[in-house]
Design an enzyme around this catalytic site. Structure first.
Site, short mmCIF file in Angstrom:
data_model
loop_
_atom_site.label_atom_id
_atom_site.label_comp_id
_atom_site.label_asym_id
_atom_site.label_seq_id
_atom_site.Cartn_x
_atom_site.Cartn_y
_atom_site.Cartn_z
N ARG A 107 5.93 -12.73 10.06
CA ARG A 107 5.74 -11.59 9.42
C ARG A 107 7.38 -11.35 10.07
O ARG A 107 7.29 -12.12 11.34
CB ARG A 107 5.10 -10.40 9.43
N LYS A 139 4.60 0.71 8.99
CA LYS A 139 4.50 2.73 8.66
C LYS A 139 3.93 3.19 9.44
O LYS A 139 3.99 4.38 9.13
CB LYS A 139 3.87 2.03 6.44
N GLU A 179 0.86 -0.86 0.11
CA GLU A 179 0.05 -0.42 -0.20
C GLU A 179 0.87 0.89 0.21
O GLU A 179 1.94 1.27 1.00
CB GLU A 179 -0.88 -0.18 1.02
P1 ATP Z 1 2.72 -1.97 7.65
O1 ATP Z 1 1.66 -1.91 9.57
O2 ATP Z 1 4.52 -1.59 7.59
O3 ATP Z 1 2.35 -0.89 6.39
P2 ATP Z 1 1.45 -4.11 5.82
O4 ATP Z 1 1.34 -4.97 5.72
O5 ATP Z 1 0.54 -3.09 6.27
O6 ATP Z 1 3.21 -3.46 6.93
P3 ATP Z 1 1.29 -3.83 2.92
O7 ATP Z 1 1.94 -1.95 2.31
O8 ATP Z 1 0.25 -3.64 2.77
O9 ATP Z 1 1.86 -3.56 4.37
O10 ATP Z 1 2.67 -4.95 3.15
C1 ATP Z 1 2.91 -5.30 1.45
C2 ATP Z 1 3.55 -6.48 1.37
O11 ATP Z 1 4.00 -6.58 2.65
C3 ATP Z 1 2.74 -7.66 2.48
O12 ATP Z 1 2.25 -8.62 1.68
C4 ATP Z 1 2.54 -7.79 3.29
O13 ATP Z 1 1.84 -8.68 4.27
C5 ATP Z 1 4.02 -8.09 3.62
N1 ATP Z 1 4.82 -7.41 4.56
C6 ATP Z 1 4.84 -6.21 5.48
N2 ATP Z 1 5.24 -6.19 5.92
C7 ATP Z 1 6.26 -7.85 6.66
C8 ATP Z 1 6.50 -7.80 7.66
N3 ATP Z 1 7.13 -7.19 8.30
N4 ATP Z 1 7.48 -9.31 7.68
C9 ATP Z 1 7.26 -8.98 6.22
N5 ATP Z 1 6.21 -8.85 5.30
C10 ATP Z 1 5.46 -8.33 6.06
MG MG Z 2 -1.08 -1.68 5.44
#
Ligand code: ATP
Ligand code: MG
Length: 550
Positions: free
Chosen positions: A259, A269, A34
């Site tokens: 994760r 983020k 995102e």
């Molecule tokens: P954040 O909370 O940091 O925004 P998110 O999962 O909401 O993380 P996205 O931008 O939706 O962030 O993530 C893109 C991809 O990265 C998704 O497939 C998510 O599962 C993966 N991802 C995000 N954080 C991690 C992590 N700590 N370890 C492994 N994969 C991750």
């Molecule tokens: Mg997110």
């Protein structure tokens, strides 16, 4: 530890089975960020997993911006994410924006309505929460649940046309208010938000919810294996429901993995944005940030991050990885590659009283004591040099083998010097030390007359170049709750950066941003983007030694 690019993991086994059984001829994965912030090291794990999986099975990987929430998204983030994926060394096959599918998603929502599988609901968020029930109690059906198909189509169109205010109505999937899985209790699939979108601008005022949008995005693109993190495990039945009820031709399979969490690191983020907004750090690329941009600016290499991601593996169980493990991989990558050089971080002037005052010698010093092929460099030496303050003590403890009054040490690559006198200011601080050198002891001359126990580094005082050194400590201090605990803003380390003014060897004058060096006895350093001709700025990537064992 052997790092094997082809180590097996449970996801690979699934893919292999799907290929062997003929279920898929070619696999397609995707990385779906995102664009609501910069990528962090957790995303790197997902990137490495998705791209390398597809590579290994000769499949494809898309970069897809999951931009269905207009409020938090921004094109700055889109650009940074593209840069970071490329910098990590990966090339996507196709670049997509989920917002390009809004029309198709809208049609699919209408299809659900026509099938009696979705309805417009007027409950307020509070009422909806109450109707939803709990883990131990079933939910209650909304009074709007049995609106006619016609009425629903009509209201949904009005939602789209902007006839209602934010939050006034939502579209919900009609599934099962008794389901033990809360996600299946008539989840919201569309909401109203009169907000400009970075891509579609003001075209839409209704936006699909993640649980509805994501499976459609995967199916539209023909993703075969949709890999996500563990918190979506409970959403999988809904994911499968959406694909089936929307009659998607291509059926993706969602697979969850744990994760990445790292000690002393916040990995979200949202939290990282708070650190930027509150000016606790100097932007998303502050070297203390676990963002890819921050790691890059600090001096980590793509190789070290990829090797780290491979080594931590892919599992179903959550775990906390020691941040020293990442340091291990950067040391391993840089050790054979980068030039070694001397630098003085906390200068103390050393005057060699018996060295000819106007003489400058160009000494030959090996670039890498462990590797003669790295060659030699010329280093100027004269009667005034700088040494590090830590290499001199007025009242040394036992076993201190560096300089103190009456002691003799080797100046690396130069001569033995003996300390005879200490000069102090009015407050009693040592400002200068006076030594004599022995011309016989020149390094490389084969001198065997006597031995000294200490060797210290130095730079020539007149020729050295000024440098600012930035030394980093973890930004977050873990407590029992871990860095992901509630109060991470109260766990900020007040001493996460130390700035020192010192000197480097003259040849480093030409160093450019991203050049990396091993500064003898101090660690690995990277030239910061904020360096300029007047002053070199060096970020310490990592110290030389670690107690960490793989
Ligand atoms: P954040 O909370 O940091 O925004 P998110 O999962 O909401 O993380 P996205 O931008 O939706 O962030 O993530 C893109 C991809 O990265 C998704 O497939 C998510 O599962 C993966 N991802 C995000 N954080 C991690 C992590 N700590 N370890 C492994 N994969 C991750
Ligand atoms: Mg997110």
């Amino acid at each position: 530890m052997e790092i094997n690019n082809n180590t097996s993991n449970f996801i690979k086994n699934i893919v292999k089975e799907d290929i062997d059984s003929g279920k898929h001829k070619e696999i397609v994965t995707r990385f779906p960020p995102e664009p609501n912030g910069y990528l962090h090291i957790g995303h790197a794990k997902s990137i490495v997993l998705n791209f390398e999986l597809a590579d290994e099975f000769k499949g494809k990987t898309n970069l897809r911006f999951d931009d269905t929430n207009p409020i938090k998204e921004d094109t700055e983030y889109v650009e940074s994410i593209k840069d970071d994926v490329k910098w990590l060394g990966f090339k996507w096959d196709e670049l997509y924006f989920a917002s390009d599918y809004f029309e198709e998603m809208y049609d699919k929502a209408k299809l659900l309505i026509k099938k009696g599988k979705a309805y417009v609901c007027d409950l307020t968020p509070e009422e909806m929460k109450e109707y939803r029930g709990t883990l131990t109690e079933p939910g209650k059906e909304s009074p709007y649940r049995n609106r006619s198909v016609e009425e629903n189509l009509n209201l949904f169109e009005k939602m789209k046309d902007g006839d209602f205010k934010d939050g006034e109505k939502v579209l919900r999937a009609k599934i099962d208010m008794d389901s033990p899985n809360m996600n299946m209790r008539d989840p919201i699939i569309y909401r109203i938000s009169h907000t400009n979108h970075h891509n579609t601008l003001n075209k839409w005022c209704i936006y699909p919810m993640y649980d509805f949008a994501h499976p459609l995005e995967d199916a539209i693109e023909g993703i075969t294996h949709s890999i996500c993190t563990l918190e979506f495990e409970d959403h999988r039945p809904l994911y499968d429901w959406v694909v089936k009820e929307c009659e998607m031709k291509s059926v993706p399979r969602q697979i969850e993995f744990a994760r990445l969490n790292i000690t002393n690191t916040v990995m979200s983020k949202r939290k990282l944005k708070l650190l930027v907004d509150e000016k606790i750090v100097d932007g998303w690329d502050d070297p203390r940030m676990p963002t890819i941009a921050g790691l890059r600016r600090k001096g980590y290499t793509p190789e070290s991050i990829r090797n780290f991601c491979r080594a931590i593996g892919v599992a179903k169980a959550s775990s906390l990885v020691d941040s020293q493990m990442l340091d291990h991989f950067i040391r391993e990558d840089l050790m054979p590659k980068v030039p070694r050089t001397m630098a003085v971080l906390k200068p103390l002037k050393l005057i060699i009283t018996n060295y000819p005052k106007d003489q400058v010698e160009m000494l030959d010093i090996e670039n890498n004591g462990d590797n003669p092929e790295a060659g030699i460099r010329k280093v100027p030496f004269s009667s005034e040099i700088y040494i590090d303050q830590d290499d001199f003590m007025e009242n040394p403890p036992k076993k201190y083998h560096r300089l103190y009054l009456g002691n003799e040490v080797r100046l690396k690559g130069a001569y033995f010097v003996k300390c005879n006198d200490v000069i102090k200011d009015e407050e009693g601080n040592v400002t200068e030390i006076h030594c004599t050198y022995d011309v016989e002891t020149k390094s490389g001359s084969g001198f065997t007359g006597r031995k000294v126990k200490g060797t210290i580094h130095w730079v020539d005082a007149k020729m050295a170049k000024k440098a600012e050194f930035r030394l980093y400590e973890p930004l977050i201090l873990d407590d029992e709750e871990g860095a992901e605990g509630k109060h991470f803003l109260e766990q900020i380390n007040p001493n996460s950066m130390e700035i020192l003014d010192g000197f480097v060897e003259p040849f480093m004058e030409d160093a450019k941003a991203q050049d990396k060096f091993q500064l003898v006895r101090h660690g690995y350093f990277n030239v910061d983007e904020k360096s300029n001709e007047d002053k070199l700025v060096l970020n310490r990537i990592v110290s030389l030694k670690s107690s960490f064992k793989l």
